[in-house]
Design a protein around this motif. Sequence first.
Motif, short mmCIF file in Angstrom:
data_model
loop_
_atom_site.label_atom_id
_atom_site.label_comp_id
_atom_site.label_asym_id
_atom_site.label_seq_id
_atom_site.Cartn_x
_atom_site.Cartn_y
_atom_site.Cartn_z
N GLY A 1 0.81 -1.21 0.00
CA GLY A 1 0.00 0.00 0.00
C GLY A 1 0.83 1.25 0.00
O GLY A 1 1.85 1.33 -0.69
N VAL A 2 0.42 2.22 0.80
CA VAL A 2 1.00 3.56 0.76
C VAL A 2 1.30 4.03 2.18
O VAL A 2 0.53 3.78 3.11
CB VAL A 2 0.02 4.53 0.07
N SER A 3 2.43 4.73 2.32
CA SER A 3 2.80 5.29 3.62
C SER A 3 3.11 6.77 3.46
O SER A 3 3.61 7.21 2.43
CB SER A 3 4.03 4.56 4.17
N LYS B 1 -8.66 1.30 1.88
CA LYS B 1 -9.21 2.08 2.98
C LYS B 1 -8.41 1.85 4.26
O LYS B 1 -8.07 0.71 4.59
CB LYS B 1 -10.68 1.70 3.22
N ALA B 2 -8.15 2.95 4.96
CA ALA B 2 -7.37 2.85 6.20
C ALA B 2 -8.07 1.97 7.24
O ALA B 2 -7.41 1.31 8.05
CB ALA B 2 -7.11 4.24 6.76
N GLU B 3 -9.40 1.96 7.21
CA GLU B 3 -10.12 1.14 8.19
C GLU B 3 -9.95 -0.35 7.94
O GLU B 3 -10.27 -1.18 8.80
CB GLU B 3 -11.61 1.48 8.23
N SER C 1 -0.37 5.09 7.42
CA SER C 1 -0.19 4.16 6.30
C SER C 1 -1.54 3.55 5.97
O SER C 1 -2.36 3.33 6.87
CB SER C 1 0.81 3.04 6.64
N THR C 2 -1.78 3.29 4.70
CA THR C 2 -2.98 2.57 4.27
C THR C 2 -2.50 1.34 3.53
O THR C 2 -1.89 1.45 2.45
CB THR C 2 -3.86 3.43 3.36
#
Length: 214
Positions: free
Chosen positions: A77-79, A104-106, A145-146
Amino acid sequence: MTRAGLLVLSLALLAMPALAKDKVPKTWQATRTTDPITGATSCVVSALDYVGKLRYSRTGYLYPVIEMNSRHGLLVGVSSGGRFRLPTGTIVWRVDDQPFRELKAEDNPQGASVSPSPAANDATKAMADAMALSNKLIMSATATSTLASGEVAKAMLSELRAGQGLVFRAAAISSPYGLPDPNMMRVGQFQKDGLKPIPVDASLATALAECGIE
């Protein structure tokens, strides 16, 4: 020019492409870290900014990461970068012409949750569920992060391995109505020719191997 001079010039010209090639930075790089207190180690593959051989990240910018986590397994993912990390929120992600993915972060992998005892009544269980949901929402709103895990992470890594370019951004930047946000177009990596998709080149396979990610 003498014959000896021509020979020296020819050798210099032949050497120039090799030198230039050596100066091309690797897009993807493995970074190993060790927690100075717990001793826990991690190895993360990322595509950061660079100037010459110096690699760095900037506050307010997002960077792709691939990690084999000892607890949660493969994470992709992405940080958020920089010294002061900002919440990442929901991310839209696309490799080449593949359908885009929404991360989604959740949905980030969660820590161990505490379940109520079997003897707990319905009211106690409802309270525990409400607290768990509240904690999840708070964690997702503040997450820097996601990351996808499980089968989704595996599918994303497979797409990367087979692809040539990656683009992503925070989903909140693109509104479904009203004036478009100029930041909507800020996707990819800054290169000498402007913003380009992050290359998925040979350095990805090398970095993944260094982290033991298959």
